[in-house]
Write an enzyme that holds these catalytic residues in place. Sequence first.
Site: not given
Length: 211
Positions: A101-104, A142, A170, A172
Amino acid sequence: FCNLCNKNIIKTICLKKHSEDAADSNNLCHIEKAYSTILSELGEDVAREGLLRTPLRAAKAMQFLTKGYKETTQDILNDAIFDENHEEMVIVKDIDLFSLCEHHLVPFYGKAHIAYLPNKKVVGLSKLARIVEIYSRRLQVQERLTKQIASAISEALEPAGVAVVIEAAHMCMVMRGVQKMNASTVTSVMLGRFHDDPEVRKEFLALTMKK
């Protein structure tokens, strides 16, 4: 080709490979230093035995998990598309995928289901899994991953339709935040006849979701 031409081609390939290896080594060094800094800022002693090689191992792992940035669909599909008089649906389901995941920068993982309607061209079935691998081995969300896979297949084969469904969990959502252990996310992209024809879409979903 003459021997001289062959030698020049081989020399060019070797120089390019050497240059790429040097760049990878330099990048690895920078990533290793960054991980060492992160561990120190977390309060760890990077000199203790258990962590001596952790920054290097983590750097190598990150390079592997994001290796899709250096790969393209053209690289894997050039010799794997064949002329074939077949127009019925082709489905490859339950393709395992792992991404970050590019956010976390934590994993999400699950399965991809792919279908296409050939337009006089078919592709080696393993190549569909390779396309999933290329785009999942990048920092992702995703929704975008699903669209990239569908678009890549559509551009390469020019089929009458493409459908991609991804089901994923996920970390996250599991390890942090709302901490919902059993939550899963389903995304889909339908192109061509899969988008326009409800019966075609219904057939795909029925065959794909059947356990």
